[in-house]
Design an enzyme around this catalytic site. Structure first.
Site, PDB file in Angstrom:
ATOM      1  N   GLU A 253      40.661  42.440  39.530  1.00 29.71           N
ATOM      2  CA  GLU A 253      41.270  42.090  38.683  1.00 29.71           C
ATOM      3  C   GLU A 253      42.147  43.065  39.167  1.00 29.71           C
ATOM      4  OE1 GLU A 253      41.048  40.840  34.477  1.00 29.71           O
ATOM      5  OE2 GLU A 253      40.086  40.169  34.368  1.00 29.71           O
TER       6      GLU A 253
ATOM      7  N   LYS B 288      41.916  48.334  32.616  1.00 28.07           N
ATOM      8  CA  LYS B 288      41.950  48.522  33.483  1.00 28.07           C
ATOM      9  C   LYS B 288      43.529  48.775  33.830  1.00 28.07           C
ATOM     10  CE  LYS B 288      41.077  47.315  37.749  1.00 28.07           C
ATOM     11  NZ  LYS B 288      40.537  46.596  39.335  1.00 28.07           N
TER      12      LYS B 288
ATOM     13  N   CYS C 180      34.471  41.056  33.158  1.00 32.79           N
ATOM     14  CA  CYS C 180      33.113  40.665  33.851  1.00 32.79           C
ATOM     15  C   CYS C 180      32.115  41.575  33.312  1.00 32.79           C
ATOM     16  CB  CYS C 180      33.491  40.848  35.702  1.00 32.79           C
ATOM     17  SG  CYS C 180      33.829  39.367  35.868  1.00 32.79           S
TER      18      CYS C 180
END
Length: 429
Positions: free
Chosen positions: A151, A317, A256
């Site tokens: 991402e 993030k 993930c």
């Protein structure tokens, strides 16, 4: 040009569809959400992903990219259909195949007999066989083509990948899927479906291992007085190790790594192997959350009850607006249990996102980084947005009641903040 159908328009599906259209294919993306389909048809992207809006605009303007409601409408004339639906985690750590199986059942009556079905979702080992059983049709090969998209850089990862993995027992179908990537310069690994599915899980488990390892080394550095940045630099120059995923932080998370590491542990258990090594990686990550909270507790003198805490960063993030399994939220929830008043700022998180994440009443959202610090006894940095590193520590100090900062990402310039009178605690320093 190949006629491609994409079932599911999340990060993986939308990126895959937009990039394949960019490569010259005719792509139809399907979603069950009518409002989302209308949004995408207008070129509006419902999440933050660098360069994706440009590719969607390019695809729709050329007519190579369309959006429809429902999987059947997308696959009826396709040559290749990609399943890009969620595979959430069950309470026992295994992956939930409900969406995959439903998508396969939805299209079984209309999927052309000469079409190829591709699993793009991250799926448990052996899912290709499960999908074949759901289809119950001879002549429709199922190919595994796992994604390796980060991402925030998904478009670049798709168009400039380290490798393309294709799992199939049908060489002709494998060649058709490989041809979709013509123009993408990367090694193509062709293997059986089970091996391709294992590659995906193994890759994420290894990345999680590196992240837990560097956080453990950071803890050692704190204990012995070593400079974690120099230690990591020395490791990174070793050609056998490299520098990627060797940056300490508050713990790893996202959509993930947590899901896939737990799923691999469960898959191993199902075949009689106790994956103690990977369990240890997960345990180290849990300990890291606690270590950050302990740093915050020390920064305010031991008691958080009634203290005011500022948090910079909530997404898992920088470069994304995704809160799924964010380390920041895990740390925030642990802090909440100790009774402080928390104000937070993140450049991509608004009140609607806060509500959807179930954080209403637990944290007050500030409109900017500076106002989050008003009256705070301690500042915590949990996402490494570049803008945080550019802020003047003296200006921050003027808004706070004491000068204490816990930099969970080592984003701030330690020397500058110490010169401004802050008690600076980083990770490994």
């Amino acid at each position: 040009m190949t006629k491609v159908a994409i079932v599911g328009t999340g990060y993986v599906g939308l990126t895959t569809g937009a990039c394949l259209a960019h490569l010259g294919h005719e792509v139809v993306c399907a979603d069950v959400n009518e409002e989302k389909v209308a949004l995408l048809s207008r070129g509006e992207i419902p999440f933050l992903e660098d360069e994706l809006d440009d590719l969607v605009a390019e695809g729709t303007s050329t007519g190579r990219l369309r959006f429809v409601v429902g999987a059947k409408a997308a696959v009826v004339e396709c040559e290749v259909a990609f399943l890009c639906v969620p595979t959430p985690q069950n309470p026992d750590g295994s992956a939930d195949l409900t969406f995959i199986e439903k998508a396969a059942r939805d299209i079984v009556d209309v999927l052309p007999s000469k079409a190829i079905l591709v699993n793009k979702s991250t799926v448990p080992i052996g899912t290709a066989r499960v999908v074949e059983e759901v289809l119950e049709r001879i002549g429709v090969p199922v190919v595994s083509n796992p994604e390796f998209l980060r991402e925030g850089s998904a478009v670049q990862d798709f168009l400039h990948p380290d490798r393309i993995v294709i799992g199939t027992n049908d060489p002709v179908a494998g060649a058709v899927v490989a041809a979709l990537y013509e123009g993408v310069l990367a090694p193509v690994v062709v293997t059986d479906p089970v091996s391709s599915e294992t590659i995906k899980y193994a890759a994420n488990a290894f990345l999680a291992t590196r992240l837990s390892f560097v956080n453990a080394i950071a803890a050692v550095c704190e204990g012995v007085g070593a400079n974690v940045d120099d230690v990591i630099m020395g490791l990174g120059y070793d050609s056998r190790i490299g520098s990627d995923y060797l940056r300490p932080g508050p713990g790893w998370g996202g959509s993930c790594l947590p899901k896939d590491t737990n799923a691999l542990v469960r898959i191993a258990e199902d075949v009689g192997y106790d994956f103690r090594f990977l369990k240890g990686v997960i345990e180290v990550n849990e300990e890291q959350f606690s270590r950050v909270v302990a740093k915050v507790r020390r920064a305010v003198g031991g008691e958080l009850e009634g203290r005011e805490v500022a948090i910079w960063g909530l997404t898992f993030k920088a470069g994304t607006d995704d809160l799924r399994d964010s380390p920041a939220l895990e740390i925030l929830s642990r802090l909440v249990s100790e009774g402080p008043k928390i104000r937070a700022y993140d450049p991509t998180v608004g009140t609607n996102t806060l509500h959807s994440a179930g954080l209403d009443g637990l944290v007050e959202l500030s409109p900017d980084s500076m106002s989050a610090c008003d009256g705070a006894a301690v500042l915590i940095v949990l996402t490494d947005w570049d803008e945080f590193g550019d802020l003047d520590p003296l200006a921050v100090a003027a808004r706070m009641t004491s000068r204490a900062v816990v930099d969970g990402r080592n984003t701030l310039d330690k020397i500058s903040w110490q010169r401004a009178g802050f008690d600076y605690q980083g990770i490994g320093c």
